[in-house]
Design an enzyme around this catalytic site. Sequence first.
Site, PDB file in Angstrom:
ATOM      1  N   SER A 186       0.832  -1.194   0.000  1.00  0.00           N
ATOM      2  CA  SER A 186       0.000   0.000   0.000  1.00  0.00           C
ATOM      3  C   SER A 186       0.871   1.251   0.000  1.00  0.00           C
ATOM      4  O   SER A 186       1.692   1.427  -0.907  1.00  0.00           O
ATOM      5  CB  SER A 186      -0.953  -0.053   1.201  1.00  0.00           C
ATOM      6  N   ASP A 192      -8.905  -4.295  -5.930  1.00  0.00           N
ATOM      7  CA  ASP A 192      -8.358  -3.758  -4.687  1.00  0.00           C
ATOM      8  C   ASP A 192      -9.139  -2.496  -4.309  1.00  0.00           C
ATOM      9  O   ASP A 192      -9.247  -1.565  -5.106  1.00  0.00           O
ATOM     10  CB  ASP A 192      -6.881  -3.414  -4.885  1.00  0.00           C
ATOM     11  N   HIS A 229      -7.292  -6.207  -0.484  1.00  0.00           N
ATOM     12  CA  HIS A 229      -6.174  -5.285  -0.603  1.00  0.00           C
ATOM     13  C   HIS A 229      -4.845  -6.032  -0.601  1.00  0.00           C
ATOM     14  O   HIS A 229      -4.568  -6.810   0.307  1.00  0.00           O
ATOM     15  CB  HIS A 229      -6.237  -4.319   0.577  1.00  0.00           C
TER      16      HIS A 229
END
Length: 537
Positions: free
Chosen positions: A249, A476, A504
């Site tokens: 991320s 995602d 995710h």
Amino acid sequence: MRQKSAKQLFAALTVLVLMVATGCALAPRASDSAGQTRDRGGSSGTAAEPGATAGPGEPAPMPSDVAAGLRPYYEQKLHWVKCTSGASFQCAALRVPLDYSQPEGKSIELAVLRLPARDRAKRLGSLVINPGGPGGSGVEYAAAAPWVVSKPVIARYDIVGFDPRGVGKSAPVDCLTDKQMDRYLAIDGSPDSAAEQNNLMKEARFFANGCKARSGAVLGHVSTEDAARDMDVLRSALGDKKLTYLGKSYGTFLGATYAGLFPQRAGRLVLDGAIDPTLSARALGLEQAKGFEVALRAFIQDCVSRKDCPLGSSVPEAYRTLDDFLAKTDQTPLKTNDGSRKLTQSLAITGIIMPLYVKEYWPRLRTAMRSALAGDGSRLLTLADEYVERNPDGTYRNNSGEAIVAVNCLDRPDLKSVAQAKAEEPTFEKASPRFGSYILWGSLSCAAWPFKPTGRPGPIHAKGAAPILVIGTTRDPATPYDWAVRLAKQLDSGVLLTRDGDGHTGYMQGNACVDRVVERFLIDGKPPRSGTECPEG
């Protein structure tokens, strides 16, 4: 897919969110270091490729481009202590300059934790990991190593996590008391009137002023570039000539920034759930809002296929039920079993967003919505609290909700006023009817920030870096798949790996194909063909 344990699910929740109810990595917490015993020796074993490392416990050879004022930092040795979080875990403190433009000035310490490689004879070096955020604790993430990194990688690498500056135990940013944070997260995040808009701006100023008063000088030095420079000092102190890294991320932005600054020292980098560094805060928020809508639709389609779906039996009916529920909570917050706390619309949206990160949490969202539609907001509030890492006793596990704002406001702020937010609102609402306004107005905190931004959106090419593996997941919710495509194209040596699926990030999310590719890259140094796709499952 085999059901995941609670620790696996926590380790999977990595996030970058540009809104009022901010989130970060929800990894198991490392125990406090009280009662540790000293272990001043470094790791044993001699590294093979890619761990062209110095001797045990020694810093790596000094790169020729390191300024004289920074040399003492690069030459430092880490003094490891055994951590009470587990017999194998070791902790240390890394010293870095507060301001890299004035390295002879004040310094700060960063908390570091490692799990030594299981196979010492075949040790490859250190794998530095970051869970996202910004604001996620790398120390906590490394403490969850068995759920974050696969066994073959744990066998060959020391797994190392550090709390980036401003986060956790590393000169942490502090802005609000716990009760003030409760109020901040519960305020109306999609204001319908001038009075609500002005109140949101008032709270943004209160937050910013609290950060300045409670955090001091570090508040102006918590940018991603600062953290990336810290990571190079850490690489040297660990004894690695090149950085081997797994970032998820926001951690992909940190890793790409490192590669852009130090391409010749970038080794095997894995950037999972990628962020496109060319995007402004506005563009990031807009596309992320779209991503959450895509994830919500996937949840709704799954829900209505089941007999017990609380939202209805068809997709249109489910959307109507959800929209009506959110509208009602905006006017009348729901009661909960947590004393005087009620489920406001902002907290309800946070509670809905949280399970969209991991598909295995969808049953919890169905249960929470069933209770909420019956008038009890307790279960949705619990999901919201987990997302922002609030404990049942009203304390917060860490400062992630404050750190994420502090970093974002230095890296890429562009919302400057209530008037600008009002002008942008139609675009955000059209892109994401449920999440758009919420994400837009959440960026208002930076409009009152006491320090000028130091970052600027732009492409990162990292010319001269070794192959960099970029992973994107097709549905995602937090980092849309297109971001991974764009980052892989920007990087001169970018290699794209696609995971078809929900949730995710891709690595260690139950997809054996992705896990094999990452293992082969980290252990054997063999990247896949760019464009390789891993099917769902």
